[in-house]
Design a protein around this motif. Sequence first.
Motif, PDB file in Angstrom:
ATOM      1  N   ALA A 168     -10.507  -4.662  -0.834  1.00 59.25           N
ATOM      2  CA  ALA A 168     -10.642  -6.086  -0.534  1.00 59.25           C
ATOM      3  C   ALA A 168     -12.054  -6.468  -0.128  1.00 59.25           C
ATOM      4  O   ALA A 168     -12.484  -7.617  -0.349  1.00 59.25           O
ATOM      5  CB  ALA A 168      -9.672  -6.473   0.584  1.00 59.25           C
ATOM      6  N   GLN A 171     -14.432  -8.670  -2.192  1.00 58.26           N
ATOM      7  CA  GLN A 171     -13.855  -9.875  -2.797  1.00 58.26           C
ATOM      8  C   GLN A 171     -13.044 -10.676  -1.789  1.00 58.26           C
ATOM      9  O   GLN A 171     -12.022 -11.290  -2.128  1.00 58.26           O
ATOM     10  CB  GLN A 171     -12.975  -9.483  -3.987  1.00 58.26           C
ATOM     11  CG  GLN A 171     -11.993  -8.371  -3.704  1.00 58.26           C
ATOM     12  CD  GLN A 171     -11.200  -7.949  -4.931  1.00 58.26           C
ATOM     13  OE1 GLN A 171     -10.891  -8.750  -5.799  1.00 58.26           O
ATOM     14  NE2 GLN A 171     -10.879  -6.672  -4.993  1.00 58.26           N
ATOM     15  N   GLU A 173     -13.624 -13.416  -0.467  1.00 50.93           N
ATOM     16  CA  GLU A 173     -13.641 -14.863  -0.684  1.00 50.93           C
ATOM     17  C   GLU A 173     -12.590 -15.294  -1.698  1.00 50.93           C
ATOM     18  O   GLU A 173     -12.355 -16.496  -1.893  1.00 50.93           O
ATOM     19  CB  GLU A 173     -15.027 -15.308  -1.161  1.00 50.93           C
ATOM     20  CG  GLU A 173     -15.360 -14.985  -2.614  1.00 50.93           C
ATOM     21  CD  GLU A 173     -15.700 -13.516  -2.854  1.00 50.93           C
ATOM     22  OE1 GLU A 173     -15.989 -13.150  -4.005  1.00 50.93           O
ATOM     23  OE2 GLU A 173     -15.684 -12.741  -1.870  1.00 50.93           O
ATOM     24  N   THR A 174     -11.902 -14.334  -2.335  1.00 47.93           N
ATOM     25  CA  THR A 174     -10.918 -14.633  -3.364  1.00 47.93           C
ATOM     26  C   THR A 174      -9.499 -14.520  -2.815  1.00 47.93           C
ATOM     27  O   THR A 174      -9.266 -13.919  -1.756  1.00 47.93           O
ATOM     28  CB  THR A 174     -11.065 -13.671  -4.553  1.00 47.93           C
ATOM     29  OG1 THR A 174     -10.688 -12.348  -4.137  1.00 47.93           O
ATOM     30  CG2 THR A 174     -12.504 -13.648  -5.065  1.00 47.93           C
ATOM     31  N   ARG A 175      -8.560 -15.082  -3.549  1.00 46.63           N
ATOM     32  CA  ARG A 175      -7.157 -14.992  -3.159  1.00 46.63           C
ATOM     33  C   ARG A 175      -6.684 -13.549  -3.174  1.00 46.63           C
ATOM     34  O   ARG A 175      -5.934 -13.126  -2.297  1.00 46.63           O
ATOM     35  CB  ARG A 175      -6.317 -15.841  -4.107  1.00 46.63           C
ATOM     36  CG  ARG A 175      -4.819 -15.867  -3.775  1.00 46.63           C
ATOM     37  CD  ARG A 175      -4.094 -16.854  -4.669  1.00 46.63           C
ATOM     38  NE  ARG A 175      -2.664 -16.876  -4.385  1.00 46.63           N
ATOM     39  CZ  ARG A 175      -1.778 -16.076  -4.954  1.00 46.63           C
ATOM     40  NH1 ARG A 175      -2.174 -15.183  -5.871  1.00 46.63           N
ATOM     41  NH2 ARG A 175      -0.502 -16.155  -4.637  1.00 46.63           N
ATOM     42  N   ARG A 176      -7.122 -12.796  -4.182  1.00 49.54           N
ATOM     43  CA  ARG A 176      -6.715 -11.397  -4.259  1.00 49.54           C
ATOM     44  C   ARG A 176      -7.245 -10.607  -3.070  1.00 49.54           C
ATOM     45  O   ARG A 176      -6.531  -9.772  -2.501  1.00 49.54           O
ATOM     46  CB  ARG A 176      -7.230 -10.789  -5.571  1.00 49.54           C
ATOM     47  CG  ARG A 176      -6.753  -9.364  -5.796  1.00 49.54           C
ATOM     48  CD  ARG A 176      -7.137  -8.878  -7.171  1.00 49.54           C
ATOM     49  NE  ARG A 176      -8.586  -8.806  -7.325  1.00 49.54           N
ATOM     50  CZ  ARG A 176      -9.186  -8.483  -8.470  1.00 49.54           C
ATOM     51  NH1 ARG A 176      -8.462  -8.238  -9.537  1.00 49.54           N
ATOM     52  NH2 ARG A 176     -10.494  -8.426  -8.538  1.00 49.54           N
ATOM     53  N   LEU A 178      -7.866 -11.757  -0.097  1.00 44.74           N
ATOM     54  CA  LEU A 178      -7.101 -12.153   1.081  1.00 44.74           C
ATOM     55  C   LEU A 178      -5.727 -11.494   1.081  1.00 44.74           C
ATOM     56  O   LEU A 178      -5.240 -11.050   2.128  1.00 44.74           O
ATOM     57  CB  LEU A 178      -6.959 -13.673   1.112  1.00 44.74           C
ATOM     58  CG  LEU A 178      -6.188 -14.248   2.311  1.00 44.74           C
ATOM     59  CD1 LEU A 178      -6.847 -13.838   3.622  1.00 44.74           C
ATOM     60  CD2 LEU A 178      -6.095 -15.767   2.207  1.00 44.74           C
ATOM     61  N   LEU A 179      -5.087 -11.406  -0.093  1.00 44.20           N
ATOM     62  CA  LEU A 179      -3.795 -10.746  -0.176  1.00 44.20           C
ATOM     63  C   LEU A 179      -3.899  -9.266   0.197  1.00 44.20           C
ATOM     64  O   LEU A 179      -3.045  -8.729   0.913  1.00 44.20           O
ATOM     65  CB  LEU A 179      -3.218 -10.892  -1.584  1.00 44.20           C
ATOM     66  CG  LEU A 179      -2.706 -12.286  -1.960  1.00 44.20           C
ATOM     67  CD1 LEU A 179      -2.319 -12.323  -3.435  1.00 44.20           C
ATOM     68  CD2 LEU A 179      -1.524 -12.681  -1.086  1.00 44.20           C
ATOM     69  N   SER A 213     -15.354 -11.242   5.681  1.00 41.22           N
ATOM     70  CA  SER A 213     -15.055 -12.626   5.313  1.00 41.22           C
ATOM     71  C   SER A 213     -16.213 -13.542   5.681  1.00 41.22           C
ATOM     72  O   SER A 213     -16.559 -14.460   4.918  1.00 41.22           O
ATOM     73  CB  SER A 213     -13.779 -13.083   6.026  1.00 41.22           C
ATOM     74  OG  SER A 213     -12.667 -12.304   5.650  1.00 41.22           O
ATOM     75  N   ARG A 226      -8.245 -17.427   9.775  1.00 42.38           N
ATOM     76  CA  ARG A 226      -7.953 -16.137   9.149  1.00 42.38           C
ATOM     77  C   ARG A 226      -7.678 -15.074  10.210  1.00 42.38           C
ATOM     78  O   ARG A 226      -6.787 -14.225  10.040  1.00 42.38           O
ATOM     79  CB  ARG A 226      -9.102 -15.712   8.239  1.00 42.38           C
ATOM     80  CG  ARG A 226      -8.853 -14.418   7.493  1.00 42.38           C
ATOM     81  CD  ARG A 226      -9.864 -14.161   6.393  1.00 42.38           C
ATOM     82  NE  ARG A 226      -9.677 -15.074   5.261  1.00 42.38           N
ATOM     83  CZ  ARG A 226     -10.297 -14.923   4.079  1.00 42.38           C
ATOM     84  NH1 ARG A 226     -11.135 -13.905   3.883  1.00 42.38           N
ATOM     85  NH2 ARG A 226     -10.070 -15.782   3.115  1.00 42.38           N
TER      86      ARG A 226
END
Length: 504
Positions: A168, A171, A173-176, A178-179, A213, A226
């Motif tokens: 993670a 990346q 800043e992306t939805r993936r 964050l997941l 983040s 967050r």
Amino acid sequence: MKWRVDRVRAPFSFSASSGRAAWQPRWIDALLILSGAALVLRWGLIGDPLAGYDEQFYLLVGQRWLDGALPYVDIWDRKPPGLFALYAVAAAMGGGGVLAYQLLAAGFAAATALVIAAIVARHEARWVGIGCGFLYLLYLTPLRGDVGQAPVFYNALIAAAAWAMFVAWPQLETRRGLLLAGAAMLACGAALTIKTTVIFESAAFGIALLIGSRRAGLRWPALARRAGLFMAIGAAPFWFFAAWFAAHGAFDAFWFANARSAMLRRHDWSWADAIQFGFLIANLAPLALLGVLGWRHRQASQRAEQGLMLGWLAAAAIGVVSVGIYYEHYALPMLVPLAIAAAPFVARGPLRLPLIALVAAAPLYAALVEAPRQGVRDRADWQAIAVAVPARVRHDCMFVFAGPPILYQASDACLVSRFAFPDHLASTGEAGALGIDPLAELNRVLAARPAVIVTDDDPYALTRSAAATARVDAVLARDYRLGARVRTRFFEHERTLMIWVHNG
């Protein structure tokens, strides 16, 4: 077997082009290798009822939970409920639960090794990852992780959280991203229901993900939201269990055991602690050496993650020393980051083969030679112990003042006290951490005249309460006869186990 070199993919790798998780079939051989290694390295003690010590009690709690007893109310300990739930699963498999929990622990150990291999394979060849996974499995033995200690289970969750964090990180800043970060926090939360000292590693991972983040451009208000999300996800498994116990009218008992008791426990430093800490360091040092050498040989692509690894190692080390007692198994959480840190040296360090062979020699001997010998001795001792316990303990109860908790499970004895773990009523350090007066509870237990009382002659019991011991000795001399005396081993020490049978 033909090895394929792949420096960027993991068993469950995320494709940069499609964003879909894809199973890499070539990792099936790694799964088979590491699962086989886990079984072979632990085989000598699998099925041994006297193996371990704490594990015997966890199995008892798991079994009694299945039978309707409520942890913290009917049978007490301060370990989180997730650990007892795992042992309840093993107990539900039947056969007394010993073989089942040991095989379950072997499966978790193999899973941890496979995740270690996946993390390493992001930068190194696949065979290097498998080698580092094998090092983890190997060093479980000298640190008493070869049976079913709590870290054997939660290390798999922490390793999975670390893998998600590493993937993670670039990346966030992306939805993936964050997941994946949320998945890491959920894995940490699940680990916290197995052992509370995981809080340090969980906090380190959460802080690292928040720093990542922020570096990815997240503004402060969004970062605060967050952080709240991460804490909520991480706390969810704990509060799930809290709600379950509250629904059964046992929230106060749950909260005291999980949140307050450990802070009330007292342990005075002694020379024995210094010796124990020395053993811990000595057993951890060879793998730590490989980790230091690996750190020196890391590639430029790995330096970007060096802060994450340092934070993880520091958090794991804090967890080790935070308890204030230094049994070797407390260092088991250190094995995962150290095995990963060793990867660059395993891949390309000078003289790596002879040094790795040297580092592996003692644990291999312990696992493949000493453990099977100990297993044979334990089984012979167990036969003598089992014969000496009369069947009437099922309705007239048994009290193990000092000895292996597996006696309760194997004889199906009824409990004369909810404080069934031997150290709870016998140790001076536990006196203020039980929520009751232990001497008063001991007097109540002895007044109930259990059919059997078990004691030992442990020369290492430096923290055993003199008042409690004197009270038990007086009752034994008056109301009990010595039914059997068995020289055996539990908790790594030889001692004589004495089984006293009530005269009535």
